[in-house]
Design an enzyme around this catalytic site. Structure first.
Site, PDB file in Angstrom:
ATOM      1  N   GLU A   1       0.855  -1.182   0.000  1.00 18.82           N
ATOM      2  CA  GLU A   1       0.000   0.000   0.000  1.00 18.82           C
ATOM      3  C   GLU A   1       0.896   1.238   0.000  1.00 18.82           C
ATOM      4  O   GLU A   1       1.942   1.258   0.631  1.00 18.82           O
ATOM      5  CB  GLU A   1      -0.885  -0.020   1.240  1.00 18.82           C
ATOM      6  CG  GLU A   1      -1.887   1.124   1.316  1.00 18.82           C
ATOM      7  CD  GLU A   1      -2.666   1.112   2.621  1.00 18.82           C
ATOM      8  OE1 GLU A   1      -3.799   1.612   2.608  1.00 18.82           O
ATOM      9  OE2 GLU A   1      -2.140   0.623   3.637  1.00 18.82           O
TER      10      GLU A   1
ATOM     11  N   LYS B   1     -10.224   0.298  -1.923  1.00 19.52           N
ATOM     12  CA  LYS B   1     -10.265  -0.040  -0.497  1.00 19.52           C
ATOM     13  C   LYS B   1     -11.587   0.370   0.135  1.00 19.52           C
ATOM     14  O   LYS B   1     -12.002   1.527   0.058  1.00 19.52           O
ATOM     15  CB  LYS B   1      -9.103   0.639   0.224  1.00 19.52           C
ATOM     16  CG  LYS B   1      -8.938   0.245   1.683  1.00 19.52           C
ATOM     17  CD  LYS B   1      -7.731   0.990   2.278  1.00 19.52           C
ATOM     18  CE  LYS B   1      -7.485   0.607   3.723  1.00 19.52           C
ATOM     19  NZ  LYS B   1      -6.351   1.396   4.286  1.00 19.52           N
TER      20      LYS B   1
ATOM     21  N   CYS C   1      -4.695  -3.588   3.396  1.00 21.87           N
ATOM     22  CA  CYS C   1      -4.353  -3.188   4.762  1.00 21.87           C
ATOM     23  C   CYS C   1      -5.476  -3.395   5.784  1.00 21.87           C
ATOM     24  O   CYS C   1      -5.718  -4.513   6.216  1.00 21.87           O
ATOM     25  CB  CYS C   1      -3.870  -1.738   4.758  1.00 21.87           C
ATOM     26  SG  CYS C   1      -2.921  -1.267   6.229  1.00 21.87           S
TER      27      CYS C   1
END
Length: 270
Positions: free
Chosen positions: A43, A113, A156
């Site tokens: 990321e 995300k 993440c």
């Protein structure tokens, strides 16, 4: 699906696009020399720093990131994941976007995300990702690769939400990427155990590229890019310096674990 080597790249990205891409290319080259055919970047691989600067440069970061991934994939004849970079969403905000590119330089899968890191970390730092990032609204799709198996994407903070990973396993995921910039404070306690849990409960490989070290005066990442097998065994750990974790992804191992622990067949509440 064949047996192959995968690499999870570990970087210390900074607020300098050119420096980050140069660092990424060096590590990709080293991983390819070790035999990696599937490579993941973390990321924020192309830019990690001040949020205002990220927004100001978002268009250039997105353009150069995508161009870089396509060039690297074609040059090295690898399939590569750019684990997260800003793509304009309008109104001064961006999507935190992961892009998977195949060896022909073509987009294979894209994921925005969904779970944003809005957290007051006990070390005194406050993170408010939603101040600049718009959450994605679509569950990630599976990319069915003849050579590498069914590949799933996440980013993440998503790792704390097992329903996303169960969605991917229901779609047949063999390998799931978890590119991250995990904070040093939370990472020491939660990073590895969360990744092992996602691997175990979905009986799949986890490839987790990571950021490491200090990015500015206040932001420090945990490091420890990992590759974990479907039994939850850590196959490779990159430690705390820039570099990469590398390990074999073996379809026979997936089949073996799913025979030994057929939990995906025993689900009651789907």
């Amino acid at each position: 699906m064949k047996s192959y080597l995968a690499a999870a790249i570990q970087m210390t990205s900074v607020p300098d696009l050119k420096k980050n891409l140069a660092q990424a290319e060096e590590l990709i080259d080293l991983a390819v020399r070790r035999g990696a055919e599937l490579i993941g970047l973390p990321e924020n691989f192309s830019f990690l720093g001040d949020e205002a600067a990220k927004i100001d440069q978002a268009e250039a970061i997105a353009t150069e990131s995508e161009k870089f991934l396509k060039i690297m994939a074609q040059r090295y004849q690898v399939t590569i994941l750019g684990g997260g970079y800003p793509v304009s969403a309008g109104d001064g905000k961006v999507y935190n976007t992961a892009l998977l590119v195949d060896i022909d330089g073509q987009e294979a899968a894209r994921y925005e995300k969904a779970h944003l890191f809005d957290v007051n970390v006990p070390d005194g730092n406050t993170y408010l990702e939603s101040a600049t990032v718009v959450p994605g609204t679509k569950l990630p799709a599976i990319y069915p690769s003849k050579d590498f198996g069914n590949l799933g994407l996440s980013i993440c903070y998503d790792v704390r939400f097992p329903e996303l990973f169960r969605h991917l396993s229901q779609k047949g995921a063999d390998v799931i990427f978890v590119p991250a910039a995990f904070t040093a404070y939370t990472g020491k306690d939660h990073w590895q155990v969360l990744l092992q849990a996602r691997a175990i409960e979905n009986t799949c490989y986890i490839i987790a590229p990571a950021q490491t070290g200090w990015h500015n005066s206040i932001r420090q990442s945990h490091g420890h890019a990992l590759i974990i097998d479907p039994w939850g065994t850590v196959l490779s750990d990159a430690g705390t310096e820039p570099g990469f974790a590398i390990a074999e992804i073996n379809p026979t191992r997936i089949q073996q674990v799913r025979r030994q622990m057929p939990s995906l067949q025993h689900r009651v509440f789907v």
